[in-house]
Design a protein around this motif. Structure first.
Motif, PDB file in Angstrom:
ATOM      1  N   PHE A  83      58.467 -64.107   1.557  1.00  0.00           N
ATOM      2  CA  PHE A  83      57.098 -64.313   1.092  1.00  0.00           C
ATOM      3  C   PHE A  83      56.541 -65.627   1.625  1.00  0.00           C
ATOM      4  CE2 PHE A  83      58.777 -61.601  -2.353  1.00  0.00           C
ATOM      5  CZ  PHE A  83      57.782 -60.640  -2.416  1.00  0.00           C
ATOM      6  N   LYS A  84      55.240 -65.669   1.866  1.00  0.00           N
ATOM      7  CA  LYS A  84      54.540 -66.918   2.151  1.00  0.00           C
ATOM      8  C   LYS A  84      54.135 -67.494   0.806  1.00  0.00           C
ATOM      9  CE  LYS A  84      52.881 -65.267   6.541  1.00  0.00           C
ATOM     10  NZ  LYS A  84      51.770 -64.688   7.254  1.00  0.00           N
ATOM     11  N   THR A  85      54.018 -68.823   0.736  1.00  0.00           N
ATOM     12  CA  THR A  85      53.745 -69.441  -0.558  1.00  0.00           C
ATOM     13  C   THR A  85      52.671 -70.514  -0.476  1.00  0.00           C
ATOM     14  OG1 THR A  85      55.460 -71.123  -0.274  1.00  0.00           O
ATOM     15  CG2 THR A  85      56.138 -69.047  -1.312  1.00  0.00           C
ATOM     16  N   ALA A  86      52.082 -70.781  -1.621  1.00  0.00           N
ATOM     17  CA  ALA A  86      51.154 -71.898  -1.823  1.00  0.00           C
ATOM     18  C   ALA A  86      51.470 -72.447  -3.211  1.00  0.00           C
ATOM     19  CB  ALA A  86      49.709 -71.430  -1.726  1.00  0.00           C
ATOM     20  N   GLU A  87      51.053 -73.691  -3.466  1.00  0.00           N
ATOM     21  CA  GLU A  87      51.405 -74.337  -4.723  1.00  0.00           C
ATOM     22  C   GLU A  87      50.216 -75.026  -5.379  1.00  0.00           C
ATOM     23  OE1 GLU A  87      54.863 -76.980  -4.411  1.00  0.00           O
ATOM     24  OE2 GLU A  87      55.240 -76.111  -2.431  1.00  0.00           O
ATOM     25  N   ALA A  88      50.297 -75.120  -6.700  1.00  0.00           N
ATOM     26  CA  ALA A  88      49.349 -75.907  -7.497  1.00  0.00           C
ATOM     27  C   ALA A  88      50.125 -76.421  -8.704  1.00  0.00           C
ATOM     28  CB  ALA A  88      48.165 -75.057  -7.931  1.00  0.00           C
ATOM     29  N   GLU A  89      49.741 -77.599  -9.206  1.00  0.00           N
ATOM     30  CA  GLU A  89      50.501 -78.159 -10.327  1.00  0.00           C
ATOM     31  C   GLU A  89      49.831 -78.001 -11.683  1.00  0.00           C
ATOM     32  OE1 GLU A  89      49.970 -82.843 -10.633  1.00  0.00           O
ATOM     33  OE2 GLU A  89      50.841 -82.247  -8.725  1.00  0.00           O
ATOM     34  N   ASN A  90      48.651 -77.393 -11.718  1.00  0.00           N
ATOM     35  CA  ASN A  90      48.001 -77.086 -12.997  1.00  0.00           C
ATOM     36  C   ASN A  90      46.927 -76.032 -12.760  1.00  0.00           C
ATOM     37  OD1 ASN A  90      45.387 -78.455 -12.406  1.00  0.00           O
ATOM     38  ND2 ASN A  90      46.657 -80.297 -12.434  1.00  0.00           N
ATOM     39  N   GLY A  91      46.342 -75.560 -13.839  1.00  0.00           N
ATOM     40  CA  GLY A  91      45.354 -74.494 -13.725  1.00  0.00           C
ATOM     41  C   GLY A  91      44.111 -74.878 -12.942  1.00  0.00           C
ATOM     42  N   ALA A  92      43.663 -76.123 -13.108  1.00  0.00           N
ATOM     43  CA  ALA A  92      42.471 -76.571 -12.372  1.00  0.00           C
ATOM     44  C   ALA A  92      42.739 -76.585 -10.872  1.00  0.00           C
ATOM     45  CB  ALA A  92      42.044 -77.961 -12.851  1.00  0.00           C
ATOM     46  N   MET A 134      52.735 -61.251   2.613  1.00  0.00           N
ATOM     47  CA  MET A 134      52.379 -61.389   1.222  1.00  0.00           C
ATOM     48  C   MET A 134      52.449 -62.864   0.835  1.00  0.00           C
ATOM     49  SD  MET A 134      51.766 -58.555  -0.237  1.00  0.00           S
ATOM     50  CE  MET A 134      52.018 -56.848  -0.234  1.00  0.00           C
ATOM     51  N   LYS A 135      51.399 -63.349   0.187  1.00  0.00           N
ATOM     52  CA  LYS A 135      51.333 -64.761  -0.189  1.00  0.00           C
ATOM     53  C   LYS A 135      51.263 -64.905  -1.700  1.00  0.00           C
ATOM     54  CE  LYS A 135      49.533 -68.578   1.932  1.00  0.00           C
ATOM     55  NZ  LYS A 135      48.483 -69.206   2.733  1.00  0.00           N
ATOM     56  N   ILE A 136      52.104 -65.815  -2.224  1.00  0.00           N
ATOM     57  CA  ILE A 136      52.186 -66.079  -3.653  1.00  0.00           C
ATOM     58  C   ILE A 136      51.710 -67.496  -3.925  1.00  0.00           C
ATOM     59  CG2 ILE A 136      53.701 -66.200  -5.660  1.00  0.00           C
ATOM     60  CD1 ILE A 136      55.722 -64.517  -3.913  1.00  0.00           C
ATOM     61  N   LEU A 137      50.839 -67.654  -4.908  1.00  0.00           N
ATOM     62  CA  LEU A 137      50.428 -68.970  -5.382  1.00  0.00           C
ATOM     63  C   LEU A 137      51.243 -69.285  -6.630  1.00  0.00           C
ATOM     64  CD1 LEU A 137      48.621 -71.493  -5.471  1.00  0.00           C
ATOM     65  CD2 LEU A 137      46.911 -70.111  -6.687  1.00  0.00           C
ATOM     66  N   PHE A 138      52.080 -70.325  -6.542  1.00  0.00           N
ATOM     67  CA  PHE A 138      52.890 -70.767  -7.677  1.00  0.00           C
ATOM     68  C   PHE A 138      52.174 -71.916  -8.374  1.00  0.00           C
ATOM     69  CE2 PHE A 138      56.140 -68.768  -5.022  1.00  0.00           C
ATOM     70  CZ  PHE A 138      56.774 -67.971  -5.966  1.00  0.00           C
ATOM     71  N   VAL A 139      51.928 -71.751  -9.662  1.00  0.00           N
ATOM     72  CA  VAL A 139      51.227 -72.752 -10.457  1.00  0.00           C
ATOM     73  C   VAL A 139      52.188 -73.224 -11.547  1.00  0.00           C
ATOM     74  CG1 VAL A 139      49.137 -73.301 -11.739  1.00  0.00           C
ATOM     75  CG2 VAL A 139      49.101 -71.453 -10.033  1.00  0.00           C
ATOM     76  N   GLU A 140      52.675 -74.443 -11.392  1.00  0.00           N
ATOM     77  CA  GLU A 140      53.710 -74.969 -12.286  1.00  0.00           C
ATOM     78  C   GLU A 140      53.640 -76.487 -12.259  1.00  0.00           C
ATOM     79  OE1 GLU A 140      56.496 -75.865 -14.673  1.00  0.00           O
ATOM     80  OE2 GLU A 140      56.439 -73.701 -14.338  1.00  0.00           O
TER      81      GLU A 140
END
Length: 128
Positions: A25-34, A1-7
């Motif tokens: 969990f496996k994870t991915a990251e983003a720092e904003n909505g775009a 299961m992979k979670i994208l954290f946007v913060e």
């Protein structure tokens, strides 16, 4: 299961990633909505759930949620909104826009993972 954290807060983003990774969990990251939309296009349906802050620069979480829900290929990916503002109208607006749930900051790592697991109908211990 992979979670994208946007913060947009790098410190909080790292804490969420750590909490999820420690529970399998496996994870991915983003720092904003775009950036989240770009990551989603890159990773596609390998993302199982998105945890997204509401208040961010560039493209806020609510606007990103609306864009994600307008793309049929990502319509079934649950989005969990997180914010320090517990305004009832925001919660209702997010749910109406297609959010699967809502978390009010601050929250504990266990509360975060419990909410993700609840949304997914999944128990992270099963992966260990």
């Amino acid at each position: 299961m992979k979670i994208l954290f946007v913060e947009d807060s790098a410190l909080l983003r790292r804490a969420m990633v750590k909490a999820a990774a420690e529970r399998g969990f496996k994870t991915a990251e983003a720092e904003n909505g775009a950036e989240a939309l770009s990551r989603l296009r890159e990773m596609g349906t390998s993302i199982d759930v998105i945890v997204m802050d509401w208040n961010m620069p560039v493209l806020d979480g609510f606007e990103a949620l609306q864009k994600i829900r307008s793309m049929s290929e990502y319509d079934d990916i649950p989005v969990l909104m997180a914010t320090s503002d517990g305004v009832q109208e925001d919660v209702v607006a997010a749910i109406k826009a297609g959010a699967a749930g809502y978390l009010i900051k601050p929250f504990t790592p266990d509360a975060l993972v419990d909410k993700i697991s609840e949304i997914l109908g999944y128990r992270p211990e099963m992966q260990k």
